[in-house]
Design a protein around this motif. Structure first.
Motif, PDB file in Angstrom:
ATOM      1  N   GLY A 170       0.768  -1.244   0.000  1.00  0.00           N
ATOM      2  CA  GLY A 170       0.000   0.000   0.000  1.00  0.00           C
ATOM      3  C   GLY A 170       0.796   1.290   0.000  1.00  0.00           C
ATOM      4  N   VAL A 171       2.110   1.223   0.028  1.00  0.00           N
ATOM      5  CA  VAL A 171       2.912   2.445  -0.013  1.00  0.00           C
ATOM      6  C   VAL A 171       2.676   3.141  -1.350  1.00  0.00           C
ATOM      7  CG1 VAL A 171       5.285   3.312  -0.162  1.00  0.00           C
ATOM      8  CG2 VAL A 171       4.661   1.665   1.612  1.00  0.00           C
ATOM      9  N   ARG A 172       2.414   4.460  -1.290  1.00  0.00           N
ATOM     10  CA  ARG A 172       2.198   5.226  -2.517  1.00  0.00           C
ATOM     11  C   ARG A 172       3.068   6.479  -2.568  1.00  0.00           C
ATOM     12  NH1 ARG A 172       0.825   0.978  -3.286  1.00  0.00           N
ATOM     13  NH2 ARG A 172      -1.127   0.210  -4.137  1.00  0.00           N
ATOM     14  N   PHE A 173       3.825   6.725  -1.530  1.00  0.00           N
ATOM     15  CA  PHE A 173       4.798   7.820  -1.526  1.00  0.00           C
ATOM     16  C   PHE A 173       6.164   7.204  -1.268  1.00  0.00           C
ATOM     17  CE2 PHE A 173       7.516  10.837   0.631  1.00  0.00           C
ATOM     18  CZ  PHE A 173       7.444  11.935  -0.219  1.00  0.00           C
ATOM     19  N   ILE A 174       7.082   7.424  -2.185  1.00  0.00           N
ATOM     20  CA  ILE A 174       8.408   6.820  -2.098  1.00  0.00           C
ATOM     21  C   ILE A 174       9.437   7.909  -1.825  1.00  0.00           C
ATOM     22  CG2 ILE A 174      10.182   5.590  -3.396  1.00  0.00           C
ATOM     23  CD1 ILE A 174       7.863   4.299  -4.986  1.00  0.00           C
ATOM     24  N   ASP A 175      10.184   7.753  -0.745  1.00  0.00           N
ATOM     25  CA  ASP A 175      11.270   8.675  -0.386  1.00  0.00           C
ATOM     26  C   ASP A 175      12.525   8.170  -1.090  1.00  0.00           C
ATOM     27  OD1 ASP A 175      13.082  10.388   0.818  1.00  0.00           O
ATOM     28  OD2 ASP A 175      12.797   9.598   2.839  1.00  0.00           O
ATOM     29  N   PHE A 176      12.749   8.678  -2.281  1.00  0.00           N
ATOM     30  CA  PHE A 176      13.792   8.170  -3.169  1.00  0.00           C
ATOM     31  C   PHE A 176      14.971   9.130  -3.156  1.00  0.00           C
ATOM     32  CE2 PHE A 176      15.738   6.956  -7.164  1.00  0.00           C
ATOM     33  CZ  PHE A 176      15.477   5.603  -7.250  1.00  0.00           C
ATOM     34  N   ARG A 177      15.945   8.881  -2.295  1.00  0.00           N
ATOM     35  CA  ARG A 177      17.128   9.743  -2.191  1.00  0.00           C
ATOM     36  C   ARG A 177      18.245   9.145  -3.039  1.00  0.00           C
ATOM     37  NH1 ARG A 177      16.771  12.121   3.790  1.00  0.00           N
ATOM     38  NH2 ARG A 177      14.542  11.786   4.051  1.00  0.00           N
ATOM     39  N   THR A 178      18.741   9.934  -3.954  1.00  0.00           N
ATOM     40  CA  THR A 178      19.739   9.425  -4.873  1.00  0.00           C
ATOM     41  C   THR A 178      20.852  10.447  -5.061  1.00  0.00           C
ATOM     42  OG1 THR A 178      19.998   8.365  -7.040  1.00  0.00           O
ATOM     43  CG2 THR A 178      18.513  10.237  -6.928  1.00  0.00           C
ATOM     44  N   MET A 179      22.032   9.944  -5.369  1.00  0.00           N
ATOM     45  CA  MET A 179      23.185  10.813  -5.553  1.00  0.00           C
ATOM     46  C   MET A 179      24.130  10.195  -6.568  1.00  0.00           C
ATOM     47  SD  MET A 179      25.715  12.283  -2.682  1.00  0.00           S
ATOM     48  CE  MET A 179      26.874  13.543  -3.138  1.00  0.00           C
ATOM     49  N   TYR A 180      24.788  11.043  -7.307  1.00  0.00           N
ATOM     50  CA  TYR A 180      25.765  10.580  -8.284  1.00  0.00           C
ATOM     51  C   TYR A 180      27.012  10.097  -7.549  1.00  0.00           C
ATOM     52  CZ  TYR A 180      28.808  10.459 -12.325  1.00  0.00           C
ATOM     53  OH  TYR A 180      29.661  10.051 -13.307  1.00  0.00           O
ATOM     54  N   GLU A 181      27.398   8.861  -7.799  1.00  0.00           N
ATOM     55  CA  GLU A 181      28.594   8.281  -7.189  1.00  0.00           C
ATOM     56  C   GLU A 181      29.718   8.339  -8.216  1.00  0.00           C
ATOM     57  OE1 GLU A 181      29.001   7.465  -4.104  1.00  0.00           O
ATOM     58  OE2 GLU A 181      26.923   7.478  -3.417  1.00  0.00           O
ATOM     59  N   SER A 182      30.669   9.225  -7.975  1.00  0.00           N
ATOM     60  CA  SER A 182      31.719   9.492  -8.961  1.00  0.00           C
ATOM     61  C   SER A 182      32.588   8.273  -9.257  1.00  0.00           C
ATOM     62  CB  SER A 182      32.589  10.658  -8.495  1.00  0.00           C
ATOM     63  OG  SER A 182      33.180  10.374  -7.245  1.00  0.00           O
ATOM     64  N   LYS A 183      32.858   7.451  -8.238  1.00  0.00           N
ATOM     65  CA  LYS A 183      33.717   6.285  -8.461  1.00  0.00           C
ATOM     66  C   LYS A 183      33.067   5.259  -9.387  1.00  0.00           C
ATOM     67  CE  LYS A 183      34.846   6.806  -3.833  1.00  0.00           C
ATOM     68  NZ  LYS A 183      33.943   6.445  -2.807  1.00  0.00           N
ATOM     69  N   LEU A 184      31.746   5.226  -9.400  1.00  0.00           N
ATOM     70  CA  LEU A 184      31.011   4.243 -10.207  1.00  0.00           C
ATOM     71  C   LEU A 184      30.392   4.857 -11.457  1.00  0.00           C
ATOM     72  CD1 LEU A 184      29.304   2.408  -7.239  1.00  0.00           C
ATOM     73  CD2 LEU A 184      31.241   1.613  -8.591  1.00  0.00           C
ATOM     74  N   ASP A 185      30.478   6.162 -11.572  1.00  0.00           N
ATOM     75  CA  ASP A 185      29.934   6.872 -12.723  1.00  0.00           C
ATOM     76  C   ASP A 185      28.459   6.536 -12.931  1.00  0.00           C
ATOM     77  OD1 ASP A 185      30.003   8.642 -14.878  1.00  0.00           O
ATOM     78  OD2 ASP A 185      30.550   7.061 -16.303  1.00  0.00           O
ATOM     79  N   SER A 186      27.704   6.567 -11.829  1.00  0.00           N
ATOM     80  CA  SER A 186      26.285   6.253 -11.901  1.00  0.00           C
ATOM     81  C   SER A 186      25.575   6.833 -10.681  1.00  0.00           C
ATOM     82  CB  SER A 186      26.079   4.732 -11.949  1.00  0.00           C
ATOM     83  OG  SER A 186      24.740   4.443 -12.259  1.00  0.00           O
ATOM     84  N   TRP A 187      24.258   6.843 -10.730  1.00  0.00           N
ATOM     85  CA  TRP A 187      23.428   7.327  -9.620  1.00  0.00           C
ATOM     86  C   TRP A 187      23.042   6.157  -8.717  1.00  0.00           C
ATOM     87  CZ3 TRP A 187      22.321  12.452  -8.959  1.00  0.00           C
ATOM     88  CH2 TRP A 187      22.665  13.295 -10.002  1.00  0.00           C
TER      89      TRP A 187
END
Length: 121
Positions: free
Chosen positions: A76-93
């Motif tokens: 039933g979760v409908r709000f997602i707390d999606f915290r993301t950051m660019y990780e320079s060592k992996l060249d991805s989010w």
């Protein structure tokens, strides 16, 4: 529609805090806790001195969810707390909460999309 003239403020949306922390790795995030570069640098330096000990302690304390994102949506979760950051060592989010997620952010977004396609209503 069902919502009619209601505004977003009139709705109650069940959600989860730090939704993706069920899948944290033992790798300190570049931004650590929502963009704290100093703390991230300290954790990365100590991680090389005492491998996995500090990170495991942090993971135990940073994990706020125990269910996968699909299971959260199924419950039933409908709000997602999606915290993301660019990780320079992996060249991805990556998702973060002191530690980065095991998978790139796109993996979790694809999981949400798959769930939404299976539940169009």
């Amino acid at each position: 529609g069902v919502i009619g003239d209601l505004t977003l403020l009139d709705l109650s949306l069940p959600g989860t805090h730090d939704t993706l922390t069920y899948d944290l790795s033992l790798t300190p995030s570049d931004g650590c806790d929502d963009d704290s570069d100093v703390l991230s640098k300290i954790l990365n330096e100590f991680a090389s001195v005492i491998p996995d000990v500090i990170e495991d302690f942090i993971r135990l304390n940073a994990q706020t969810q125990g269910l996968s994102i699909t299971d959260q949506l199924n419950n039933g979760v409908r709000f997602i707390d999606f915290r993301t950051m660019y990780e320079s060592k992996l060249d991805s989010w990556y998702a973060l909460h002191f530690l980065q997620s095991n998978q790139p952010s796109l993996t979790y977004l694809q999981e949400v999309r798959t769930w939404m396609d299976a539940h169009p209503d």
